[in-house]
Motif scaffolding. Sequence first.
Motif, PDB file in Angstrom:
ATOM      1  N   MET A 119      45.985 -40.046  17.893  1.00 42.66           N
ATOM      2  CA  MET A 119      44.584 -40.197  18.192  1.00 42.66           C
ATOM      3  C   MET A 119      43.789 -39.102  17.476  1.00 42.66           C
ATOM      4  N   THR A 120      42.797 -39.495  16.732  1.00 42.85           N
ATOM      5  CA  THR A 120      41.942 -38.531  16.045  1.00 42.85           C
ATOM      6  C   THR A 120      40.898 -37.997  17.011  1.00 42.85           C
ATOM      7  N   LYS A 121      40.715 -36.693  16.963  1.00 41.18           N
ATOM      8  CA  LYS A 121      39.709 -36.050  17.804  1.00 41.18           C
ATOM      9  C   LYS A 121      38.839 -35.149  16.933  1.00 41.18           C
ATOM     10  N   THR A 122      37.583 -35.041  17.274  1.00 36.83           N
ATOM     11  CA  THR A 122      36.667 -34.180  16.540  1.00 36.83           C
ATOM     12  C   THR A 122      36.536 -32.868  17.287  1.00 36.83           C
ATOM     13  N   ILE A 123      36.715 -31.771  16.547  1.00 30.80           N
ATOM     14  CA  ILE A 123      36.655 -30.427  17.124  1.00 30.80           C
ATOM     15  C   ILE A 123      35.783 -29.545  16.237  1.00 30.80           C
ATOM     16  N   THR A 124      35.456 -28.379  16.737  1.00 34.10           N
ATOM     17  CA  THR A 124      34.766 -27.362  15.950  1.00 34.10           C
ATOM     18  C   THR A 124      35.791 -26.293  15.598  1.00 34.10           C
ATOM     19  N   VAL A 125      35.822 -25.919  14.319  1.00 33.25           N
ATOM     20  CA  VAL A 125      36.739 -24.875  13.875  1.00 33.25           C
ATOM     21  C   VAL A 125      35.892 -23.719  13.363  1.00 33.25           C
ATOM     22  N   ARG A 126      36.201 -22.521  13.833  1.00 37.09           N
ATOM     23  CA  ARG A 126      35.475 -21.321  13.407  1.00 37.09           C
ATOM     24  C   ARG A 126      36.455 -20.368  12.739  1.00 37.09           C
ATOM     25  N   TYR A 127      35.961 -19.698  11.690  1.00 39.36           N
ATOM     26  CA  TYR A 127      36.770 -18.753  10.923  1.00 39.36           C
ATOM     27  C   TYR A 127      36.028 -17.420  10.882  1.00 39.36           C
ATOM     28  N   PHE A 128      36.776 -16.332  10.942  1.00 38.64           N
ATOM     29  CA  PHE A 128      36.166 -15.012  10.946  1.00 38.64           C
ATOM     30  C   PHE A 128      36.766 -14.115   9.874  1.00 38.64           C
ATOM     31  N   ALA A 129      35.945 -13.171   9.409  1.00 38.34           N
ATOM     32  CA  ALA A 129      36.329 -12.106   8.482  1.00 38.34           C
ATOM     33  C   ALA A 129      36.978 -12.661   7.214  1.00 38.34           C
ATOM     34  N   SER A 130      38.141 -12.155   6.852  1.00 41.02           N
ATOM     35  CA  SER A 130      38.791 -12.562   5.598  1.00 41.02           C
ATOM     36  C   SER A 130      39.169 -14.042   5.598  1.00 41.02           C
ATOM     37  N   ILE A 131      39.427 -14.603   6.754  1.00 45.09           N
ATOM     38  CA  ILE A 131      39.759 -16.029   6.825  1.00 45.09           C
ATOM     39  C   ILE A 131      38.509 -16.858   6.502  1.00 45.09           C
ATOM     40  N   GLU A 181      33.037 -25.307  10.914  1.00 45.39           N
ATOM     41  CA  GLU A 181      32.976 -26.698  10.475  1.00 45.39           C
ATOM     42  C   GLU A 181      33.411 -27.623  11.600  1.00 45.39           C
ATOM     43  N   THR A 182      32.953 -28.847  11.503  1.00 48.36           N
ATOM     44  CA  THR A 182      33.423 -29.899  12.393  1.00 48.36           C
ATOM     45  C   THR A 182      34.588 -30.557  11.680  1.00 48.36           C
ATOM     46  N   TRP A 183      35.685 -30.790  12.413  1.00 48.14           N
ATOM     47  CA  TRP A 183      36.911 -31.271  11.792  1.00 48.14           C
ATOM     48  C   TRP A 183      37.506 -32.398  12.627  1.00 48.14           C
ATOM     49  N   ALA A 184      37.898 -33.458  11.965  1.00 46.92           N
ATOM     50  CA  ALA A 184      38.600 -34.556  12.634  1.00 46.92           C
ATOM     51  C   ALA A 184      40.090 -34.355  12.412  1.00 46.92           C
ATOM     52  N   THR A 185      40.848 -34.321  13.484  1.00 46.75           N
ATOM     53  CA  THR A 185      42.270 -34.005  13.392  1.00 46.75           C
ATOM     54  C   THR A 185      43.092 -34.853  14.356  1.00 46.75           C
ATOM     55  N   THR A 186      44.356 -35.004  14.024  1.00 47.82           N
ATOM     56  CA  THR A 186      45.314 -35.607  14.948  1.00 47.82           C
ATOM     57  C   THR A 186      46.286 -34.547  15.463  1.00 47.82           C
ATOM     58  N   ALA A 187      46.065 -33.287  15.069  1.00 48.68           N
ATOM     59  CA  ALA A 187      46.956 -32.194  15.473  1.00 48.68           C
ATOM     60  C   ALA A 187      46.977 -32.070  16.993  1.00 48.68           C
ATOM     61  N   PRO A 188      48.163 -32.031  17.590  1.00 48.08           N
ATOM     62  CA  PRO A 188      48.246 -31.925  19.052  1.00 48.08           C
ATOM     63  C   PRO A 188      48.055 -30.496  19.574  1.00 48.08           C
ATOM     64  N   THR A 189      48.332 -29.493  18.720  1.00 49.06           N
ATOM     65  CA  THR A 189      48.270 -28.097  19.158  1.00 49.06           C
ATOM     66  C   THR A 189      47.525 -27.248  18.135  1.00 49.06           C
ATOM     67  N   VAL A 190      47.189 -26.038  18.545  1.00 43.14           N
ATOM     68  CA  VAL A 190      46.522 -25.098  17.639  1.00 43.14           C
ATOM     69  C   VAL A 190      47.436 -24.777  16.450  1.00 43.14           C
ATOM     70  N   ALA A 191      48.734 -24.636  16.677  1.00 42.71           N
ATOM     71  CA  ALA A 191      49.672 -24.352  15.581  1.00 42.71           C
ATOM     72  C   ALA A 191      49.693 -25.495  14.572  1.00 42.71           C
ATOM     73  N   ALA A 192      49.689 -26.725  15.047  1.00 42.51           N
ATOM     74  CA  ALA A 192      49.687 -27.879  14.143  1.00 42.51           C
ATOM     75  C   ALA A 192      48.376 -27.940  13.364  1.00 42.51           C
ATOM     76  N   LEU A 193      47.267 -27.583  14.005  1.00 44.04           N
ATOM     77  CA  LEU A 193      45.990 -27.539  13.313  1.00 44.04           C
ATOM     78  C   LEU A 193      46.020 -26.471  12.224  1.00 44.04           C
ATOM     79  N   ARG A 194      46.581 -25.315  12.536  1.00 43.74           N
ATOM     80  CA  ARG A 194      46.696 -24.238  11.547  1.00 43.74           C
ATOM     81  C   ARG A 194      47.454 -24.724  10.315  1.00 43.74           C
TER      82      ARG A 194
END
Length: 85
Positions: A1-13, A22-35
């Motif tokens: 299932m695709t879900k829309t989330i907000t992803v924020r990046y800080f400093a060197s990242i 950014e707004t991102w559409a993902t099927t990643a089940p966990t934060v690690a999978a999103l990474r």
Amino acid sequence: MTKTITVRYFASIREAMGTGEETWATTAPTVAALRQELAGRSAQAALALAEDQPVRLALNQTMCPPDAPIAPGDEVAFFPPVTGG
């Protein structure tokens, strides 16, 4: 299932990703999978989000473990450890 989330990046990242948020559409089940998914976007992203990099993770503005589940509408943040002097 695709879900829309907000992803924020800080400093060197943020610099490596070319944006702070950014707004991102993902099927990643966990934060690690999103990474992993985001690391596959470019060579710079791969370096910034590589598994061997000390990246801190937050889910909805609370520090979280890599296996934290992602739900639609969540905010996930990636940032390097804070250094001070």
